[in-house]
Design an enzyme around this catalytic site. Structure first.
Site, PDB file in Angstrom:
ATOM      1  N   LYS A   9       0.730  -1.158  -0.149  1.00  0.00           N
ATOM      2  CA  LYS A   9      -0.156  -0.042  -0.092  1.00  0.00           C
ATOM      3  C   LYS A   9       0.798   1.412  -0.063  1.00  0.00           C
ATOM      4  O   LYS A   9       1.936   1.168   0.273  1.00  0.00           O
ATOM      5  CB  LYS A   9      -0.761   0.002   1.351  1.00  0.00           C
ATOM      6  N   TYR A  49     -12.156  -3.388  -3.845  1.00  0.00           N
ATOM      7  CA  TYR A  49     -12.787  -3.144  -2.633  1.00  0.00           C
ATOM      8  C   TYR A  49     -14.073  -3.333  -2.831  1.00  0.00           C
ATOM      9  O   TYR A  49     -14.867  -2.737  -1.836  1.00  0.00           O
ATOM     10  CB  TYR A  49     -12.370  -2.124  -1.605  1.00  0.00           C
ATOM     11  N   ASN A 112      -1.708  -0.260   7.155  1.00  0.00           N
ATOM     12  CA  ASN A 112      -1.248  -1.519   7.581  1.00  0.00           C
ATOM     13  C   ASN A 112      -0.348  -2.115   6.514  1.00  0.00           C
ATOM     14  O   ASN A 112      -0.069  -3.442   6.597  1.00  0.00           O
ATOM     15  CB  ASN A 112      -2.335  -2.475   8.310  1.00  0.00           C
ATOM     16  N   HIS A 115      -1.665  -5.559   1.819  1.00  0.00           N
ATOM     17  CA  HIS A 115      -3.037  -6.323   1.460  1.00  0.00           C
ATOM     18  C   HIS A 115      -2.437  -7.516   0.955  1.00  0.00           C
ATOM     19  O   HIS A 115      -1.747  -7.684   0.063  1.00  0.00           O
ATOM     20  CB  HIS A 115      -4.078  -5.437   0.661  1.00  0.00           C
ATOM     21  N   GLU A 126      -8.347 -10.950  -7.742  1.00  0.00           N
ATOM     22  CA  GLU A 126      -7.429  -9.640  -7.475  1.00  0.00           C
ATOM     23  C   GLU A 126      -6.241  -9.761  -8.462  1.00  0.00           C
ATOM     24  O   GLU A 126      -5.964  -8.786  -8.945  1.00  0.00           O
ATOM     25  CB  GLU A 126      -7.004  -9.683  -5.976  1.00  0.00           C
TER      26      GLU A 126
END
Length: 152
Positions: A9, A49, A112, A115, A126
């Protein structure tokens, strides 16, 4: 062999942790078989998402994930999905165990770092969002016989 998708990310890229995170996956014996740096568009974020688009916190997630460059990658290995999920640790970095990627480098629920696909169906979906089939370069490293038994 199993394939999974990871997304480093914007916080991971901005903090210059991409190489360290990728090295941890390679050190574990997973093969990086596709990788690219890109900027996620709002449209791609909504596709990625899709299950969260209607949630009240989604706009904040979209703003975050489209806010800077990311690194998308496909990893391949034995039980790759489960191995990656374990290596990542709990979603919230404050709750992630030391030794996990999030436990060592994150102190946020949203920021975080990485992913990882949560199952085989999401991995397939994905991977297809980010990579064409001809962009995936599967291979077997010459070190493989020294990493696991032939019958694994």
């Amino acid at each position: 062999m199993e394939r999974t998708f990871i997304l480093l990310k914007p916080d991971c890229v901005q903090r210059r942790l991409a190489g360290r995170v990728l090295a941890r996956f390679e050190d574990k014996g997973l093969n990086v078989i596709a990788m690219k740096m890109l900027r996620i568009t709002p449209d791609l974020a909504k596709q990625h998402y899709a299950e969260h688009v209607e949630k009240g916190w989604y706009p904040t997630l979209e703003e975050f994930v489209t806010g800077g460059p990311v690194v998308a990658a496909v990893l391949e290995g034995l039980d790759a999905i489960g191995v990656v999920r374990e290596m990542l640790g709990a979603t919230n970095g404050l709750q992630a165990a030391p030794g996990t990627i999030r436990g060592d480098f994150s102190s946020s629920r949203q920021m975080n770092l990485v992913h990882g696909s949560d199952g085989s169906e999401s991995a397939t979906r994905e991977i297809a969002l980010y990579f064409a089939e001809d962009e995936i370069c599967a291979y077997e490293p010459t070190i493989t016989p020294w990493q696991r038994a032939a019958d694994e």
